[in-house]
Design an enzyme around this catalytic site. Structure first.
Site, mmCIF file in Angstrom:
data_model
loop_
_atom_site.group_PDB
_atom_site.id
_atom_site.type_symbol
_atom_site.label_atom_id
_atom_site.label_comp_id
_atom_site.label_asym_id
_atom_site.label_seq_id
_atom_site.Cartn_x
_atom_site.Cartn_y
_atom_site.Cartn_z
ATOM 1 N N GLY A 31 0.752 -1.213 -0.093
ATOM 2 C CA GLY A 31 -0.023 -0.215 0.113
ATOM 3 C C GLY A 31 0.875 1.120 0.254
ATOM 4 O O GLY A 31 0.618 2.252 -0.664
ATOM 5 N N TYR A 32 1.872 1.250 0.749
ATOM 6 C CA TYR A 32 2.806 2.470 0.854
ATOM 7 C C TYR A 32 3.566 2.685 -0.420
ATOM 8 O O TYR A 32 3.667 3.772 -0.856
ATOM 9 C CB TYR A 32 3.816 2.113 2.093
ATOM 10 C CG TYR A 32 4.694 3.317 2.310
ATOM 11 C CD1 TYR A 32 4.294 4.625 2.940
ATOM 12 C CD2 TYR A 32 6.015 3.440 1.735
ATOM 13 C CE1 TYR A 32 5.155 5.442 3.423
ATOM 14 C CE2 TYR A 32 6.730 4.494 1.941
ATOM 15 C CZ TYR A 32 6.415 5.496 2.613
ATOM 16 O OH TYR A 32 7.259 6.543 2.808
ATOM 17 N N THR A 33 4.077 1.500 -1.047
ATOM 18 C CA THR A 33 4.567 1.706 -2.274
ATOM 19 C C THR A 33 3.606 2.107 -3.413
ATOM 20 O O THR A 33 4.193 3.152 -4.008
ATOM 21 C CB THR A 33 5.213 0.370 -2.635
ATOM 22 O OG1 THR A 33 6.245 -0.066 -1.755
ATOM 23 C CG2 THR A 33 5.941 0.345 -3.868
ATOM 24 N N SER A 63 0.950 4.276 -2.882
ATOM 25 C CA SER A 63 0.693 5.399 -2.564
ATOM 26 C C SER A 63 1.750 6.449 -3.158
ATOM 27 O O SER A 63 1.535 7.361 -3.680
ATOM 28 C CB SER A 63 0.324 5.659 -1.173
ATOM 29 O OG SER A 63 1.699 5.609 -0.188
#
Length: 253
Positions: free
Chosen positions: A157-159, A161
């Site tokens: 999810g972080y990547t 975003s």
């Protein structure tokens, strides 16, 4: 007057209660900017960021807004845009990270990270950016990531975003630069903050990370301050659509 001088400017910094956001607020205030700070955990009065800003003789306004709540972000942005206090510099630094292998990463966690790191950033940028466009000047800076360029491990999810933030920077720069509003990003390397606590607690991962960093150390939040001042200033007036890594040489390895 130095082209790095920010006197007479007001900067809105999200995620400003600690870490990178606090360091950026401190650096911009030292360069002369008044600061509007916001985060999900910020105490409107008596915070560390307020103390840092006021130590430089600059004005401070603190706000608590949960970036997981798009309605709260829209309400805050609309109120600020209509307050009569123009925002000259917007630093979109609010963010979160959820760690789990991709096969086990919950959709709720993925969606929450996207909301905080991307969607809320766009909502606020749109609302503040309209005023900048109307005035014909402004500086917008996103906190991107090394994972705007790389895939990472256990942080899908972080990547996603931060990769999307990189695209948003370029898209907004294409539309807004001709109107005097530059849009750029800063990509921190491995910085000693709450977000990297899990990595720093793992001796094997820590050593593997340090082995790749030419500077041979973890970065400190204060290492981001100079880049933030530069991209906020007239010295960067012909720079737009760029993501500046501050990573101790990681990407060059």
């Amino acid at each position: 007057m130095s082209s790095f001088d920010l006197r007479g400017k007001t900067a809105l910094i999200t995620g400003a209660s600690r870490g990178i956001g606090l360091a950026m607020a401190d650096s911009l205030a030292a360069a002369g900017a008044d600061i509007v700070a916001v985060s999900a955990t910020l105490d409107p009065q008596g915070s560390a960021v307020q103390e840092a800003v006021e130590s430089h003789g600059r004005s401070f306004s603190g706000h608590r807004v949960d970036f997981a709540d798009p309605d709260a972000v829209a309400s805050f942005g609309s109120g600020l845009a209509g307050s009569g206090t123009p925002i000259d510099i917007l630093i979109n630094n609010a963010g979160t990270i959820e760690r789990a292998p991709a096969a086990e990463h919950s959709v709720d966690s993925f969606s929450r990270v996207i909301q905080i790191n991307l969607t809320s950033q766009f909502i606020l940028t749109q609302l503040i950016g309209r005023g900048m466009l109307a005035r014909g000047s402004g500086r917008i800076i996103f906190t991107a990531s090394l994972l705007s360029f790389q895939g990472g491990i256990n942080v899908p999810g972080y990547t996603a975003s931060k990769s999307a933030v990189a695209g948003l920077i370029r898209a907004l720069a294409n539309e807004w630069t001709a109107s005097g509003v530059t849009v750029n990003g800063i990509a921190p390397g491995y910085i000693a903050t709450d977000n990297t606590a899990a990595l720093r607690a793992d001796p094997a991962r820590t050593q593997a990370i340090l082995d790749r960093i030419p500077a041979a150390r973890w970065g400190e939040p204060e290492d981001l301050g100079g880049a933030a001042v530069f991209l906020s200033s007239d010295a960067a007036r012909y720079i737009s659509g760029v993501i500046l890594p501050v990573d101790g040489g990681w990407l060059g390895r």
